[in-house]
Design a protein around this motif. Structure first.
Motif, PDB file in Angstrom:
ATOM      1  N   MET A   1       0.836  -1.187   0.000  1.00 32.74           N
ATOM      2  CA  MET A   1       0.000   0.000   0.000  1.00 32.74           C
ATOM      3  C   MET A   1       0.880   1.249   0.000  1.00 32.74           C
ATOM      4  SD  MET A   1      -2.955   0.913   2.683  1.00 32.74           S
ATOM      5  CE  MET A   1      -3.993   2.284   2.386  1.00 32.74           C
ATOM      6  N   ARG A   2       0.555   2.164  -0.857  1.00 30.45           N
ATOM      7  CA  ARG A   2       1.324   3.404  -0.943  1.00 30.45           C
ATOM      8  C   ARG A   2       0.941   4.356   0.179  1.00 30.45           C
ATOM      9  NH1 ARG A   2       0.400   3.555  -7.091  1.00 30.45           N
ATOM     10  NH2 ARG A   2       2.343   2.689  -7.828  1.00 30.45           N
ATOM     11  N   GLU A   3       1.924   5.119   0.608  1.00 28.79           N
ATOM     12  CA  GLU A   3       1.668   6.186   1.562  1.00 28.79           C
ATOM     13  C   GLU A   3       1.022   7.352   0.812  1.00 28.79           C
ATOM     14  OE1 GLU A   3       2.018   6.284   4.825  1.00 28.79           O
ATOM     15  OE2 GLU A   3       2.835   4.269   4.884  1.00 28.79           O
ATOM     16  N   THR A   4       0.163   8.094   1.491  1.00 26.50           N
ATOM     17  CA  THR A   4      -0.435   9.268   0.867  1.00 26.50           C
ATOM     18  C   THR A   4       0.545  10.436   0.954  1.00 26.50           C
ATOM     19  OG1 THR A   4      -1.439  10.108   2.893  1.00 26.50           O
ATOM     20  CG2 THR A   4      -2.734   8.522   1.583  1.00 26.50           C
ATOM     21  N   VAL A   5       0.343  11.394   0.089  1.00 26.84           N
ATOM     22  CA  VAL A   5       1.222  12.557   0.060  1.00 26.84           C
ATOM     23  C   VAL A   5       1.164  13.316   1.387  1.00 26.84           C
ATOM     24  CG1 VAL A   5      -0.437  14.151  -0.995  1.00 26.84           C
ATOM     25  CG2 VAL A   5       1.991  14.468  -1.378  1.00 26.84           C
ATOM     26  N   ILE A   6       0.017  13.322   2.042  1.00 24.01           N
ATOM     27  CA  ILE A   6      -0.117  14.015   3.333  1.00 24.01           C
ATOM     28  C   ILE A   6       0.730  13.313   4.394  1.00 24.01           C
ATOM     29  CG2 ILE A   6      -1.719  14.718   5.145  1.00 24.01           C
ATOM     30  CD1 ILE A   6      -2.017  16.248   2.445  1.00 24.01           C
ATOM     31  N   ARG A   7       0.677  11.991   4.428  1.00 25.34           N
ATOM     32  CA  ARG A   7       1.490  11.248   5.406  1.00 25.34           C
ATOM     33  C   ARG A   7       2.978  11.416   5.119  1.00 25.34           C
ATOM     34  NH1 ARG A   7      -0.580   5.492   7.166  1.00 25.34           N
ATOM     35  NH2 ARG A   7       1.291   5.799   8.391  1.00 25.34           N
ATOM     36  N   LEU A   8       3.351  11.426   3.857  1.00 29.26           N
ATOM     37  CA  LEU A   8       4.756  11.617   3.498  1.00 29.26           C
ATOM     38  C   LEU A   8       5.234  13.017   3.883  1.00 29.26           C
ATOM     39  CD1 LEU A   8       4.715   9.793   0.083  1.00 29.26           C
ATOM     40  CD2 LEU A   8       6.039   9.121   2.092  1.00 29.26           C
ATOM     41  N   GLU A   9       4.404  14.004   3.640  1.00 26.79           N
ATOM     42  CA  GLU A   9       4.778  15.367   4.012  1.00 26.79           C
ATOM     43  C   GLU A   9       4.924  15.492   5.531  1.00 26.79           C
ATOM     44  OE1 GLU A   9       2.212  19.010   3.257  1.00 26.79           O
ATOM     45  OE2 GLU A   9       3.853  19.206   1.818  1.00 26.79           O
ATOM     46  N   THR A  10       4.044  14.841   6.268  1.00 30.48           N
ATOM     47  CA  THR A  10       4.132  14.847   7.734  1.00 30.48           C
ATOM     48  C   THR A  10       5.411  14.159   8.192  1.00 30.48           C
ATOM     49  OG1 THR A  10       1.719  14.857   7.913  1.00 30.48           O
ATOM     50  CG2 THR A  10       2.954  14.141   9.855  1.00 30.48           C
ATOM     51  N   PHE A  11       5.742  13.016   7.578  1.00 29.52           N
ATOM     52  CA  PHE A  11       6.973  12.316   7.930  1.00 29.52           C
ATOM     53  C   PHE A  11       8.190  13.200   7.693  1.00 29.52           C
ATOM     54  CE2 PHE A  11      10.702  10.016   6.351  1.00 29.52           C
ATOM     55  CZ  PHE A  11      11.083   9.388   7.527  1.00 29.52           C
ATOM     56  N   TYR A  12       8.285  13.820   6.522  1.00 30.52           N
ATOM     57  CA  TYR A  12       9.460  14.612   6.195  1.00 30.52           C
ATOM     58  C   TYR A  12       9.563  15.894   7.024  1.00 30.52           C
ATOM     59  CZ  TYR A  12      10.945  11.451   2.580  1.00 30.52           C
ATOM     60  OH  TYR A  12      11.400  10.342   1.913  1.00 30.52           O
ATOM     61  N   ALA A  13       8.488  16.265   7.716  1.00 33.62           N
ATOM     62  CA  ALA A  13       8.535  17.408   8.636  1.00 33.62           C
ATOM     63  C   ALA A  13       8.949  16.977  10.048  1.00 33.62           C
ATOM     64  CB  ALA A  13       7.180  18.093   8.685  1.00 33.62           C
ATOM     65  N   SER A  14       8.986  15.675  10.305  1.00 33.33           N
ATOM     66  CA  SER A  14       9.358  15.151  11.625  1.00 33.33           C
ATOM     67  C   SER A  14      10.885  15.121  11.772  1.00 33.33           C
ATOM     68  CB  SER A  14       8.798  13.741  11.808  1.00 33.33           C
ATOM     69  OG  SER A  14       9.548  12.811  11.036  1.00 33.33           O
ATOM     70  N   PRO A  15      11.389  14.976  12.996  1.00 31.03           N
ATOM     71  CA  PRO A  15      12.847  14.898  13.181  1.00 31.03           C
ATOM     72  C   PRO A  15      13.491  13.758  12.378  1.00 31.03           C
ATOM     73  CG  PRO A  15      11.782  15.322  15.280  1.00 31.03           C
ATOM     74  CD  PRO A  15      10.680  15.047  14.285  1.00 31.03           C
ATOM     75  N   LEU A  16      12.870  12.590  12.350  1.00 36.71           N
ATOM     76  CA  LEU A  16      13.426  11.474  11.581  1.00 36.71           C
ATOM     77  C   LEU A  16      13.394  11.778  10.082  1.00 36.71           C
ATOM     78  CD1 LEU A  16      14.617   8.642  11.485  1.00 36.71           C
ATOM     79  CD2 LEU A  16      12.266   7.738  11.498  1.00 36.71           C
ATOM     80  N   GLY A  17      12.306  12.368   9.622  1.00 35.83           N
ATOM     81  CA  GLY A  17      12.194  12.727   8.212  1.00 35.83           C
ATOM     82  C   GLY A  17      13.198  13.797   7.804  1.00 35.83           C
ATOM     83  N   LEU A  18      13.438  14.760   8.688  1.00 37.27           N
ATOM     84  CA  LEU A  18      14.436  15.797   8.403  1.00 37.27           C
ATOM     85  C   LEU A  18      15.834  15.194   8.323  1.00 37.27           C
ATOM     86  CD1 LEU A  18      13.054  18.649  10.663  1.00 37.27           C
ATOM     87  CD2 LEU A  18      13.073  18.591   8.155  1.00 37.27           C
ATOM     88  N   ALA A  19      16.103  14.195   9.180  1.00 32.93           N
ATOM     89  CA  ALA A  19      17.405  13.517   9.126  1.00 32.93           C
ATOM     90  C   ALA A  19      17.546  12.735   7.818  1.00 32.93           C
ATOM     91  CB  ALA A  19      17.565  12.586  10.322  1.00 32.93           C
ATOM     92  N   ALA A  20      16.478  12.053   7.404  1.00 30.44           N
ATOM     93  CA  ALA A  20      16.502  11.313   6.137  1.00 30.44           C
ATOM     94  C   ALA A  20      16.716  12.267   4.963  1.00 30.44           C
ATOM     95  CB  ALA A  20      15.198  10.535   5.958  1.00 30.44           C
ATOM     96  N   GLN A  21      15.991  13.379   4.984  1.00 29.46           N
ATOM     97  CA  GLN A  21      16.139  14.406   3.949  1.00 29.46           C
ATOM     98  C   GLN A  21      17.575  14.897   3.852  1.00 29.46           C
ATOM     99  OE1 GLN A  21      13.872  18.350   3.584  1.00 29.46           O
ATOM    100  NE2 GLN A  21      12.663  17.090   4.958  1.00 29.46           N
ATOM    101  N   SER A  22      18.144  15.187   4.989  1.00 30.52           N
ATOM    102  CA  SER A  22      19.510  15.696   5.040  1.00 30.52           C
ATOM    103  C   SER A  22      20.508  14.695   4.461  1.00 30.52           C
ATOM    104  CB  SER A  22      19.870  16.032   6.487  1.00 30.52           C
ATOM    105  OG  SER A  22      21.176  16.496   6.576  1.00 30.52           O
TER     106      SER A  22
END
Length: 86
Positions: A1-22
């Motif tokens: 099942m794919r993640e929705t764009v809203i859930r992905l945006e929420t993840f990338y705004a979290s501390p773990l998501g920011l670390a992954a982004q970096s």
């Protein structure tokens, strides 16, 4: 099942998501040292990793599966979002 764009945006705004982004941005910057005048095509939810390239690349296109959804990024005039219905 794919993640929705809203859930992905929420993840990338979290501390773990920011670390992954970096981490991804750091790796991309070693591979793409100069994108001036180039077009960039990203597949999936890749805006957090590619948004910094809108300043120098000719164009950044984000291709996302329709089931995931898409968000327009109005702050950039050199990026396009599109959905793939397949």
């Amino acid at each position: 099942m794919r993640e929705t764009v809203i859930r992905l945006e929420t993840f990338y705004a979290s501390p773990l998501g920011l670390a992954a982004q970096s981490a991804v941005k750091a790796r991309l910057s070693t591979l793409w040292t100069n994108v001036a005048g180039h077009n960039i095509l990203g597949f999936g939810y890749c805006w957090p990793m590619l948004n910094s390239y809108t300043k120098t690349a000719n164009r950044v296109v984000l291709a996302m599966p329709a089931g995931q959804g898409a968000l327009a990024h109005a702050e950039s005039t050199r990026s396009d979002d599109m959905l793939d219905r397949r």
